[in-house]
Motif scaffolding. Sequence first.
Motif, PDB file in Angstrom:
ATOM      1  N   LYS A 140      -5.821  -4.123  -7.271  1.00 39.57           N
ATOM      2  CA  LYS A 140      -7.142  -3.885  -6.715  1.00 39.57           C
ATOM      3  C   LYS A 140      -8.046  -3.241  -7.767  1.00 39.57           C
ATOM      4  O   LYS A 140      -7.643  -2.337  -8.484  1.00 39.57           O
ATOM      5  N   SER A 151      -9.607  -7.500 -10.467  1.00 35.19           N
ATOM      6  CA  SER A 151      -9.814  -8.948 -10.373  1.00 35.19           C
ATOM      7  C   SER A 151     -11.218  -9.387 -10.754  1.00 35.19           C
ATOM      8  O   SER A 151     -11.396 -10.446 -11.364  1.00 35.19           O
ATOM      9  N   ASP A 152     -12.250  -8.602 -10.399  1.00 32.97           N
ATOM     10  CA  ASP A 152     -13.621  -9.031 -10.704  1.00 32.97           C
ATOM     11  C   ASP A 152     -13.832  -9.229 -12.197  1.00 32.97           C
ATOM     12  O   ASP A 152     -14.408 -10.228 -12.634  1.00 32.97           O
ATOM     13  N   VAL A 158     -11.753 -12.336 -13.404  1.00 33.56           N
ATOM     14  CA  VAL A 158     -12.346 -13.597 -12.951  1.00 33.56           C
ATOM     15  C   VAL A 158     -13.676 -13.868 -13.648  1.00 33.56           C
ATOM     16  O   VAL A 158     -14.063 -15.027 -13.848  1.00 33.56           O
ATOM     17  N   ALA A 159     -14.376 -12.818 -14.067  1.00 34.40           N
ATOM     18  CA  ALA A 159     -15.683 -12.984 -14.712  1.00 34.40           C
ATOM     19  C   ALA A 159     -15.614 -13.851 -15.966  1.00 34.40           C
ATOM     20  O   ALA A 159     -16.596 -14.496 -16.345  1.00 34.40           O
ATOM     21  N   TYR A 193      -7.723 -14.861  -3.797  1.00 39.41           N
ATOM     22  CA  TYR A 193      -8.451 -13.596  -3.951  1.00 39.41           C
ATOM     23  C   TYR A 193      -9.847 -13.624  -3.326  1.00 39.41           C
ATOM     24  O   TYR A 193     -10.616 -12.682  -3.490  1.00 39.41           O
ATOM     25  N   TYR A 236     -12.502 -15.700  -3.878  1.00 36.76           N
ATOM     26  CA  TYR A 236     -13.666 -16.107  -4.684  1.00 36.76           C
ATOM     27  C   TYR A 236     -14.042 -17.549  -4.331  1.00 36.76           C
ATOM     28  O   TYR A 236     -13.988 -18.467  -5.158  1.00 36.76           O
TER      29      TYR A 236
END
Length: 503
Positions: A308, A311-312, A315-316, A367, A369
Amino acid sequence: MKLFQVNDNLDYAEDEHVKKNTFIGKEPSGGTLPTFKENKDKLPHPIWENHESVVGCYYKAWELAFGNLRKAKKEAGFVSDFIDTAFNGYLFMWDSAFIVMFGKYGRRVFDFHKTLDNFYSHQHKDGYICREICEEQAGEQWTRDDPCSTGPNVLPWAEWEYYLLTGDKERIARVFDPLLAYHKWLQLNRSWPDGGYWSCGNACGMDNQPRQEEGYNPWSSHGFMTWIDSCAQMWLSGKTLIEMGKLLGRQEETAWLEDESAMLEQLINQKMWDEKTAFYYDRRRNGNLSGVKTVGAYWTLLAGLIPKGRSDAFVAHLDNEKEFKRPNRIPSLSADDPHYNAQDGGYWLGGVWAPTNYMVLRGLTKYGYHTLAYEIARDYLKNVVEVYEKTGTLWENYSPECAAQGAAKADFVGWTGLAPINILFEYVFGIQADMQEKKIVWRVNCKERHGIENYPFGDGTVSLMCDARMTETEEPRVTVKSNKPVIVEIIWKGGKKCVGATL
């Protein structure tokens, strides 16, 4: 390349689960192979207003797939009729695992998934399975001690994806033992003392990526590295086998995988993650990270390994134009790598491939997205269809910089069938089945009239149709017809509802 005969009389112990492998020694299946022309109307039928080329590309994939069907030859040790990898007269483990993922949608005509039976029938008594098996005579492409001999371990994932659409618990019961034995063999023969896993270009499937240090052959050497994709795949394999064990009431046989999973999760997240660049990398034997941003790192996303809050940033990279957001995405190697090939992708030096794209999309779904997954799928499918319009066929891979084939074989179905079939159905249309929950989730993305007739779900058949909309926020008017009870969860930009089927 030399054909190696199988010698299972060598002095190694027989695995207890191989003894339960019911594929070994099975008689080949009989009957005739179906043709595309005679069975086209039995396949799922996509409808998309003003997108005739997409539908044409979809059917071209099936035409090529049916043209690659082959009879099982007993003298080769094959037990099921299969779809050929369409490469060199050998059946490839890595390719086949992805080919059957689109094949599941045509299973009412031909059970493509039984292609994998032929790997289980070739399992050695200690659990080893060669990644390339000869289709014409008994033999394998590699000896077990060659670093190129097996992998990647994606068979459990392929079996689980099939289960999610079909609910075929009997299939899970048959494959559980050979899959468990194969995982155990890899643990004993492809891991380092710290529990991390190694591979090489050939064995990981991304042949010529420059991941090792200079002086090591990228195709055939492990380079004394811990490989990020191999570690994540083994974690995914272990977790999938644990779920299979629960489904079958055989949890006690997978207890040892809980310990390995915990160890791998700690290794990957503590020693293979770079906080500064927010990326997962291969790990050198001196403890340093490679710095090579390969699409293979995103197996961690599919596996569900990302903690947690991390991931952002990870993934970016997929949405960064200097890295993985190229005109055709997703390149197999980040565009800021000095080895990146901007012309035709140089095979795995930036080429865009259906299997890795599909893997990333499934990871993005896990996740949440969903918008990014749709954007990537839409752009990728658009390029594949544009090349189809120019050339009349599908290709092994594509250029990352324009709508053109890469350094690739033509008429490749092959795993490229994933693009106009799975990626169209599951990500552009947004229709995904889940037999565990006994429902279909439909994330309505398109504004034009679209849907699928003759969609297979469990042992039923469903028709899903959405009327044209003026805006993305307009509530979809959806019609669902089925010969079996089904619930369809409709999600759109601004709302959610459930729709039941009519007969």
